[in-house]
Write an enzyme that holds these catalytic residues in place. Structure first.
Site, PDB file in Angstrom:
ATOM      1  N   ASN A  25      -4.588  14.608 -41.995  1.00 46.96           N
ATOM      2  CA  ASN A  25      -5.765  14.862 -41.164  1.00 46.96           C
ATOM      3  C   ASN A  25      -5.453  14.928 -39.677  1.00 46.96           C
ATOM      4  O   ASN A  25      -6.335  15.152 -38.855  1.00 46.96           O
ATOM      5  CB  ASN A  25      -6.860  13.830 -41.459  1.00 46.96           C
ATOM      6  CG  ASN A  25      -7.450  14.065 -42.835  1.00 46.96           C
ATOM      7  OD1 ASN A  25      -7.167  15.086 -43.475  1.00 46.96           O
ATOM      8  ND2 ASN A  25      -8.222  13.117 -43.320  1.00 46.96           N
ATOM      9  N   CYS A 118     -18.382  20.581 -50.766  1.00 51.72           N
ATOM     10  CA  CYS A 118     -17.348  20.202 -51.736  1.00 51.72           C
ATOM     11  C   CYS A 118     -17.916  19.043 -52.542  1.00 51.72           C
ATOM     12  O   CYS A 118     -19.068  18.652 -52.384  1.00 51.72           O
ATOM     13  CB  CYS A 118     -16.065  19.821 -51.020  1.00 51.72           C
ATOM     14  SG  CYS A 118     -16.279  18.375 -50.022  1.00 51.72           S
ATOM     15  N   ARG A 123     -21.306  18.983 -46.183  1.00 51.96           N
ATOM     16  CA  ARG A 123     -20.373  19.284 -45.089  1.00 51.96           C
ATOM     17  C   ARG A 123     -20.937  20.288 -44.070  1.00 51.96           C
ATOM     18  O   ARG A 123     -20.432  21.386 -43.908  1.00 51.96           O
ATOM     19  CB  ARG A 123     -19.024  19.779 -45.636  1.00 51.96           C
ATOM     20  CG  ARG A 123     -18.456  19.016 -46.800  1.00 51.96           C
ATOM     21  CD  ARG A 123     -18.156  17.562 -46.519  1.00 51.96           C
ATOM     22  NE  ARG A 123     -17.075  17.345 -45.582  1.00 51.96           N
ATOM     23  CZ  ARG A 123     -15.786  17.306 -45.923  1.00 51.96           C
ATOM     24  NH1 ARG A 123     -15.440  17.543 -47.150  1.00 51.96           N
ATOM     25  NH2 ARG A 123     -14.848  17.097 -45.015  1.00 51.96           N
ATOM     26  N   ASP A 306     -12.505   7.427 -46.365  1.00 53.25           N
ATOM     27  CA  ASP A 306     -11.422   7.995 -47.184  1.00 53.25           C
ATOM     28  C   ASP A 306     -10.693   6.941 -48.006  1.00 53.25           C
ATOM     29  O   ASP A 306      -9.841   7.281 -48.815  1.00 53.25           O
ATOM     30  CB  ASP A 306     -10.400   8.730 -46.306  1.00 53.25           C
ATOM     31  CG  ASP A 306     -10.992  10.009 -45.755  1.00 53.25           C
ATOM     32  OD1 ASP A 306     -10.389  10.598 -44.841  1.00 53.25           O
ATOM     33  OD2 ASP A 306     -12.075  10.404 -46.219  1.00 53.25           O
ATOM     34  N   ARG A 398      -3.303  17.700 -52.772  1.00 52.46           N
ATOM     35  CA  ARG A 398      -3.826  18.132 -51.457  1.00 52.46           C
ATOM     36  C   ARG A 398      -3.509  17.094 -50.383  1.00 52.46           C
ATOM     37  O   ARG A 398      -3.430  17.428 -49.205  1.00 52.46           O
ATOM     38  CB  ARG A 398      -5.347  18.313 -51.525  1.00 52.46           C
ATOM     39  CG  ARG A 398      -5.810  19.408 -52.448  1.00 52.46           C
ATOM     40  CD  ARG A 398      -7.289  19.660 -52.340  1.00 52.46           C
ATOM     41  NE  ARG A 398      -7.663  20.029 -50.965  1.00 52.46           N
ATOM     42  CZ  ARG A 398      -8.858  20.505 -50.642  1.00 52.46           C
ATOM     43  NH1 ARG A 398      -9.792  20.651 -51.584  1.00 52.46           N
ATOM     44  NH2 ARG A 398      -9.158  20.827 -49.409  1.00 52.46           N
TER      45      ARG A 398
HETATM   46  C1  EPZ Z   1     -12.666  14.558 -41.573  1.00 55.80           C
HETATM   47  O1  EPZ Z   1     -13.558  15.477 -42.166  1.00 55.80           O
HETATM   48  C2  EPZ Z   1     -11.571  14.306 -42.598  1.00 55.80           C
HETATM   49  N1  EPZ Z   1     -10.888  15.572 -42.880  1.00 55.80           N
HETATM   50  C3  EPZ Z   1     -12.181  13.733 -43.883  1.00 55.80           C
HETATM   51  O2  EPZ Z   1     -11.106  13.443 -44.772  1.00 55.80           O
HETATM   52  C4  EPZ Z   1     -12.892  12.431 -43.531  1.00 55.80           C
HETATM   53  O3  EPZ Z   1     -13.506  11.905 -44.692  1.00 55.80           O
HETATM   54  C5  EPZ Z   1     -13.952  12.708 -42.449  1.00 55.80           C
HETATM   55  O4  EPZ Z   1     -13.321  13.309 -41.294  1.00 55.80           O
HETATM   56  C6  EPZ Z   1     -14.665  11.436 -42.006  1.00 55.80           C
HETATM   57  O5  EPZ Z   1     -13.727  10.519 -41.525  1.00 55.80           O
HETATM   58  C7  EPZ Z   1     -10.007  16.064 -41.978  1.00 55.80           C
HETATM   59  O6  EPZ Z   1      -9.773  15.471 -40.928  1.00 55.80           O
HETATM   60  C8  EPZ Z   1      -9.336  17.359 -42.334  1.00 55.80           C
HETATM   61  P1  EPZ Z   1     -16.930  14.704 -40.170  1.00 55.80           P
HETATM   62  P2  EPZ Z   1     -14.746  16.162 -41.275  1.00 55.80           P
HETATM   63  O7  EPZ Z   1     -17.259  15.969 -39.486  1.00 55.80           O
HETATM   64  O8  EPZ Z   1     -14.262  16.372 -39.892  1.00 55.80           O
HETATM   65  C9  EPZ Z   1     -21.576  14.903 -40.837  1.00 55.80           C
HETATM   66  C10 EPZ Z   1      -9.909  13.488 -46.805  1.00 55.80           C
HETATM   67  O9  EPZ Z   1     -10.116  12.948 -47.896  1.00 55.80           O
HETATM   68  N2  EPZ Z   1     -21.503  16.140 -40.028  1.00 55.80           N
HETATM   69  O10 EPZ Z   1     -16.435  13.534 -39.363  1.00 55.80           O
HETATM   70  O11 EPZ Z   1     -15.272  17.305 -42.025  1.00 55.80           O
HETATM   71  C11 EPZ Z   1     -20.975  15.103 -42.219  1.00 55.80           C
HETATM   72  O12 EPZ Z   1     -21.948  15.603 -43.114  1.00 55.80           O
HETATM   73  C12 EPZ Z   1     -11.057  14.135 -46.039  1.00 55.80           C
HETATM   74  O13 EPZ Z   1      -8.778  13.529 -46.229  1.00 55.80           O
HETATM   75  C13 EPZ Z   1     -22.681  16.730 -39.581  1.00 55.80           C
HETATM   76  O14 EPZ Z   1     -23.786  16.249 -39.865  1.00 55.80           O
HETATM   77  O15 EPZ Z   1     -15.814  14.980 -41.298  1.00 55.80           O
HETATM   78  C14 EPZ Z   1     -20.553  13.714 -42.602  1.00 55.80           C
HETATM   79  O16 EPZ Z   1     -21.683  13.027 -43.115  1.00 55.80           O
HETATM   80  C15 EPZ Z   1     -12.358  14.055 -46.826  1.00 55.80           C
HETATM   81  N3  EPZ Z   1     -22.614  17.859 -38.834  1.00 55.80           N
HETATM   82  C16 EPZ Z   1     -20.187  13.058 -41.264  1.00 55.80           C
HETATM   83  O17 EPZ Z   1     -20.744  13.898 -40.244  1.00 55.80           O
HETATM   84  C17 EPZ Z   1     -21.410  18.440 -38.485  1.00 55.80           C
HETATM   85  O18 EPZ Z   1     -21.410  19.466 -37.778  1.00 55.80           O
HETATM   86  C18 EPZ Z   1     -18.696  12.959 -41.017  1.00 55.80           C
HETATM   87  O19 EPZ Z   1     -18.164  14.262 -41.104  1.00 55.80           O
HETATM   88  C19 EPZ Z   1     -20.226  17.820 -38.948  1.00 55.80           C
HETATM   89  C20 EPZ Z   1     -20.298  16.681 -39.707  1.00 55.80           C
END
Ligand code: EPZ
Length: 421
Positions: A25, A118, A123, A306, A398
């Site tokens: 990540n 997913c 997301r 995670d 992955r």
């Molecule tokens: C990152 O995903 C990680 N992936 C995820 O890891 C991790 O679970 C997540 O951060 C939270 O820590 C990578 O870094 C590639 P977010 P990301 O945007 O950036 C909401 C793994 O297993 N949200 O921080 O997509 C969303 O719905 C993966 O390695 C909005 O509402 O996560 C969620 O509830 C899984 N609007 C929360 O924020 C947005 O525009 C956190 O999502 C974006 C997100």
């Protein structure tokens, strides 16, 4: 696509040393960030994972030359001759959306297909889009595509409604070449954000505050290629710590940044595990049955979502009743049904799971539904009686490099079966 499976014989006590690979990540945003500079950047200790291969395909599709030399990944982003990424590439991995910020900064336009939801949640990308629009980006969403363009990016004062990791990263990467100063308030504070800040600053950017909740980015005219070593993967490290605890083992985990694991270490000590911290490794020893406890996932530095599935596997065979509250993703309990097949006693109400610990889990036929659910079932199989067949282990590929090899060296009995072999 037929997927591989693991056959795992449980109740093997794990002993020895295991080395953590570079962080998935952090690698993904770092790869996207190489788009910001004309020329050749070098990233070291990037793990050989399916998600990384996919991001490399996206960069090559955009016109980059990418070459792997041992632990080094060499990316030439000189000739960016495309700015749109087709459906197929986008659909396979949400983090492909991290090219938005860099391409807007470098080329002033980008078109991606909206990444699908997913297994763990819908997301959304509203925070990414809102932040980019504040920097002067025009966005058109049509037929499942997101098209964005900007004549000149302008610094802005951005407030994130949720501390989204991806949105923080995309806005950071757009702001580094904007005119003026950008503030990102309520920014994500994960170590991967700090790693991205460090790489961007090596490229000539002026980013400060990563790791805190306000980031300040002073725009510059251009960035230059740089070399960077990715941080270690804290989620992989945490997963190995649980494996040691669940098999009542004695495992030393190398290439670890202890402060990135504070919530995990605190919880494992709470269950009675003996954790010894050395400067870049952690030794985990466990004797006897674990004690249950409660968990609530939160943005960093809180308990990481995670690690939630992996902890649920552990708590399934701990003493007493444990409660897990998942506050980040709305559907991250896919692993519950599969753990139940192994004898776990779990009930789910909305975002809360109540786990009544059982003496031991039983081997069964189970399948991975997503990356960390797969990791949880892998851990459950290591601790369960008899054999477990774990289907769809390509999900695990992955996020975990050489998993079966690393675990065989610890004494695990795990075999990968490739269908039609
Ligand atoms: C990152 O995903 C990680 N992936 C995820 O890891 C991790 O679970 C997540 O951060 C939270 O820590 C990578 O870094 C590639 P977010 P990301 O945007 O950036 C909401 C793994 O297993 N949200 O921080 O997509 C969303 O719905 C993966 O390695 C909005 O509402 O996560 C969620 O509830 C899984 N609007 C929360 O924020 C947005 O525009 C956190 O999502 C974006 C997100």
């Amino acid at each position: 696509m037929t997927m591989d499976r693991y056959v795992i014989t449980g109740k093997q006590r794990l002993e020895g040393t295991i080395r953590v690979s570079g962080a998935k990540n952090s690698s993904l945003p770092l790869l996207a960030a190489t788009l910001l500079a004309e020329g050749t950047s070098t990233l070291l200790e990037i793990p050989a994972l399916a998600d990384i291969t996919h991001m490399i395909e996206v960069l090559e599709h955009l016109g980059c030359g990418v070459m792997r030399q041992d632990e080094a990944l060499i990316i030439n982003a000189g000739l960016l001759d495309s700015w749109d990424v087709d459906e197929g590439l986008m659909r396979q991995m949400r983090a492909s959306n991290l090219i938005l910020g860099p391409l807007l900064a470098r080329r002033g336009r980008v078109k991606i297909s909206r990444p699908g939801g997913c297994a763990i949640g819908s997301r959304p990308m509203d925070q990414h889009i809102k932040g980019l629009q504040q920097l002067g980006v025009k966005v058109k969403e049509k037929h499942g595509y997101i098209e964005a363009w900007a004549d000149q990016l302008q610094g802005a004062d951005v407030y994130l409604d949720v501390p989204s990791v991806g949105a923080t990263e995309n806005i950071m990467m757009a702001a580094v070449l904007a005119k003026g100063t950008t503030l990102i308030r309520n920014a994500a504070r994960e170590p991967e954000i700090v790693d991205l800040q460090n790489f961007l600053n090596k490229m000539g950017a002026r980013v400060r505050g990563a790791g805190m909740d306000v980031l300040r980015i002073d725009g510059v005219d251009a960035l230059y290629p740089a070399e960077h070593t990715v941080i270690a993967d804290r989620i992989e490290a945490g997963t190995h710590m649980i494996a040691a605890v669940m098999t009542e083992g004695d495992v030393t985990i190398e290439n670890v940044v202890p402060e990135h694991l504070e919530p995990v270490i605190a919880k494992l000590r709470q269950t009675g595990a003996q954790i010894t911290l050395l400067d870049d490794s952690v030794r985990v020893q466990q004797r006897g049955r674990l004690k249950g406890f409660d968990i609530k996932t939160m943005p960093y530095p809180g308990f990481p979502t995670d690690m939630q599935p992996q902890f649920m596997a552990m708590l399934s065979c701990a003493e007493g009743t444990s409660i897990i509250t998942e506050t980040i993703f709305e559907n991250r309990f896919q692993h519950v049904d599969e753990l139940r097949r192994m004898g776990a006693q779990i009930t789910v109400e909305g975002r809360t799971a109540v786990i009544r610990g059982v003496e031991t889990l039983e081997g069964a036929f189970v399948e991975a539904t997503d990356l960390r659910a797969g990791a949880a079932l892998f851990l459950a199989a290591l601790a369960a009686e008899e054999a477990t067949v774990l289907e769809k282990v390509n999900y695990i590929d992955r996020g975990y490099e050489d998993l079966e090899e690393k675990y065989r060296r610890l004494g695990a009995k795990v075999r990968r079966v490739i269908p039609n072999e």
